[in-house]
Design an enzyme around this catalytic site. Structure first.
Site, mmCIF file in Angstrom:
data_model
loop_
_atom_site.group_PDB
_atom_site.id
_atom_site.type_symbol
_atom_site.label_atom_id
_atom_site.label_comp_id
_atom_site.label_asym_id
_atom_site.label_seq_id
_atom_site.Cartn_x
_atom_site.Cartn_y
_atom_site.Cartn_z
ATOM 1 N N ASP A 9 13.138 -5.594 15.730
ATOM 2 C CA ASP A 9 12.330 -4.545 16.359
ATOM 3 C C ASP A 9 12.002 -4.857 17.823
ATOM 4 O O ASP A 9 11.366 -4.050 18.504
ATOM 5 C CB ASP A 9 11.024 -4.349 15.582
ATOM 6 C CG ASP A 9 11.284 -3.741 14.203
ATOM 7 O OD1 ASP A 9 12.321 -3.067 14.030
ATOM 8 O OD2 ASP A 9 10.448 -3.954 13.305
ATOM 9 N N GLN A 54 13.993 -4.179 4.189
ATOM 10 C CA GLN A 54 13.558 -2.995 3.451
ATOM 11 C C GLN A 54 14.384 -2.822 2.184
ATOM 12 O O GLN A 54 13.853 -2.517 1.115
ATOM 13 C CB GLN A 54 13.683 -1.753 4.337
ATOM 14 C CG GLN A 54 12.721 -1.775 5.518
ATOM 15 C CD GLN A 54 12.887 -0.572 6.416
ATOM 16 O OE1 GLN A 54 13.654 0.332 6.132
ATOM 17 N NE2 GLN A 54 12.145 -0.566 7.519
ATOM 18 N N ARG A 63 17.549 9.277 8.939
ATOM 19 C CA ARG A 63 17.875 7.860 8.681
ATOM 20 C C ARG A 63 18.511 7.666 7.302
ATOM 21 O O ARG A 63 18.220 8.389 6.365
ATOM 22 C CB ARG A 63 16.610 7.016 8.860
ATOM 23 C CG ARG A 63 16.093 7.126 10.295
ATOM 24 C CD ARG A 63 14.839 6.340 10.521
ATOM 25 N NE ARG A 63 15.088 4.915 10.406
ATOM 26 C CZ ARG A 63 14.117 4.003 10.437
ATOM 27 N NH1 ARG A 63 12.857 4.383 10.561
ATOM 28 N NH2 ARG A 63 14.403 2.725 10.340
HETATM 29 C C1 S3P Z 1 10.848 -3.956 8.113
HETATM 30 C C2 S3P Z 1 12.180 -4.276 8.187
HETATM 31 C C3 S3P Z 1 13.047 -3.908 9.327
HETATM 32 C C4 S3P Z 1 12.239 -3.471 10.543
HETATM 33 C C5 S3P Z 1 11.104 -2.567 10.170
HETATM 34 C C6 S3P Z 1 10.164 -3.254 9.206
HETATM 35 C C7 S3P Z 1 10.083 -4.335 6.925
HETATM 36 O O1 S3P Z 1 13.901 -2.854 8.936
HETATM 37 O O2 S3P Z 1 13.060 -2.852 11.481
HETATM 38 O O3 S3P Z 1 10.358 -2.172 11.318
HETATM 39 O O4 S3P Z 1 8.831 -4.291 6.954
HETATM 40 O O5 S3P Z 1 10.699 -4.706 5.909
HETATM 41 P P1 S3P Z 1 15.289 -3.145 8.159
HETATM 42 O O6 S3P Z 1 14.987 -3.745 6.858
HETATM 43 O O7 S3P Z 1 15.934 -1.780 8.006
HETATM 44 O O8 S3P Z 1 16.071 -4.032 9.072
#
Ligand code: S3P
Length: 442
Positions: free
Chosen positions: A325, A174, A127
């Site tokens: 998700d 994230q 990733r």
């Molecule tokens: C999350 C953000 C999402 C999500 C992940 C949890 C988080 O990812 O898909 O399961 O807790 O900030 P992305 O920020 O890459 O979209």
């Protein structure tokens, strides 16, 4: 950890009935451990998700000097080291399957004058990490070993972190969170400008722990988040609500299994997480919010779900951040709906635990559902039923695994998955919970 693949078969049986509570929210659980580790004093957490992803974050903050104690089921105590206070870990930090744990901890470590190596399983090693490394480098962190923006990588945190103004190139909670966590160590104001609002759990929890954070609108659907650096974070109790992304699986299973009626207790209804509920409502689903209340700073509700005929809809790309998700299980609901469902703007699905755009299409095709991927759009031609009978390759992806099993609960023929072991990363007890509702999983 996941050395032995565990195949599983889902078969159609009677209606699903009962009242259950799914485990704690994964996003909030990671953040509670991390902010607890950066606060001065003891943070009590209740309802923590004890899935592998979150346990890896607990191990990481312990390796960085926080004291982490489990007192009972979901009951944890974290004694933090203060902002900027992480100690250099003796060994590499292993985040297993967890993108959230890894990216948020890259941010937290980037603001400390230490060096740490980050690693994960084969899925996480594929990733992209450059999306967080770019802004963290601007703050003053450096990657040591040559990397192609993937794990394993070694990060040297900033000795003198500088505050930045950052506009994430992708809508990602994230990435936003990594920058805010690094910005905690910088003097002055760290600003994140989001073109599209993403889940705001980091912001809410920072305020809960006493940080000075200002959030304003940015354009029609964006946000400007300004954090004043170098706060002393005060420990605060965190009560983790039930995870809407986990609730999605029994919820859709109940909708598509005739005669079902299920109540899901205490599900978080944060408006940046409820895109699936809105979409299923447009598809004609009977989902009732009972006893809406506030718990631990988040709106929660008990959801009463009744089976019924769904219809195909068009899901705009602008809704993706609030249900990112949930597409695997929404696609299953779309297969059992009458008519075509078009889900637009799903580029980010390609960089999840697996390439979910490809994984969803393969899952549905293997079970006799007509589906197309057109650029970043997913098109499912619902016929009110699925033939089933497929073997689904789950590619180390918990949500593909659970979505495939939900398909099997309502298909004409059983659906088999190659490996159920990754379900425990986010939803320990999934099989037992579903069996308790009457599902046939063996
Ligand atoms: C999350 C953000 C999402 C999500 C992940 C949890 C988080 O990812 O898909 O399961 O807790 O900030 P992305 O920020 O890459 O979209």
């Amino acid at each position: 950890m996941h050395t032995d693949p565990a195949p599983l078969i889902a078969r159609r049986h009677g209606p699903l009935k009962g009242r259950v509570r799914v485990p704690g929210d994964k996003s909030i659980s990671h953040r509670a451990l991390i902010l607890g580790a950066l606060a001065v004093g003891e943070t009590p957490i209740s309802g923590l998700l004890e899935g592998e992803d979150v346990l890896n974050t607990a191990r990481a903050v312990r390796a960085l000097g926080a004291s982490v104690e489990r007192r009972g089921a979901g009951e944890w105590r974290i004694r933090g080291v203060g902002v900027g206070g992480f100690a250099e870990p003796a060994a590499a930090l292993d985040f297993g399957n967890a993108g959230t744990g890894c990216r948020l901890m890259l941010g937290a470590v980037a603001g400390c004058p230490i060096t740490a190596t980050f690693d994960g399983d084969a899925s996480l090693r594929r990733r992209p990490m450059q999306r967080v490394l770019d802004p963290l480098q601007r703050i003053g962190a450096r990657t040591l070993a040559a990397t192609d923006g993937r794990l394993p990588l070694t990060l040297a945190g900033a000795r003198d972190p500088v505050p930045i103004v950052f506009e994430p190139p992708v809508p990602s909670a994230q990435v936003k969170s990594a920058v805010l966590l690094a910005g905690l160590s910088a003097p002055g104001e760290t600003v994140v400008i989001e073109a599209e609002a993403t889940r705001d759990h980091t912001e809410k929890m920072l305020v809960h722990f006493g940080a000075d954070l200002r959030i304003g609108p940015q354009g029609a659907v964006g946000r400007r988040i300004a954090l004043v650096g170098q706060p002393e974070l005060m420990p605060r109790p965190v009560a983790v609500p039930a995870d809407p992304s986990s609730a999605a699986f029994p919820l859709v299973a109940a909708l598509i299994t005739p005669g079902s009626e299920v109540i899901l207790d205490g599900v978080m209804m944060n408006a940046l997480r409820t895109g699936l509920i809105a979409t299923l409502g447009e598809m004609g689903a009977a989902i009732e919010r009972l006893a809406t209340r506030n718990e631990g700073g988040e709106e929660v509700a008990d959801l009463r779900v009744q089976a019924g005929q769904l219809r195909g809809v068009e899901v705009p790309g602008s809704r993706a951040p609030s249900m990112i998700d949930e597409y695997p299980v929404l696609a299953v609901a779309a297969a059992f709906a009458e008519g075509t469902t078009v889900m637009r703007g799903l580029r980010e699905l390609r960089v999840k635990e697996s390439d979910r755009l490809a994984g969803i299409a393969a899952l549905l095709r293997a079970n006799g559902v007509e589906v197309d991927v057109d650029g970043d759009d997913l098109i499912v031609r619902g016929r009110g039923r699925a033939a089933g009978g497929g073997l689904v390759a789950t590619h180390m992806d918990h949500r593909i695994a659970m979505a495939a099993l939900v398909t099997g609960l309502a298909s004409d023929k059983p659906v088999r998955i190659d490996d159920s072991s990754f379900i425990a990363t986010s939803f320990p007890g999934f099989v037992e919970l579903m069996r308790g509702l009457g599902a046939d999983l063996s």
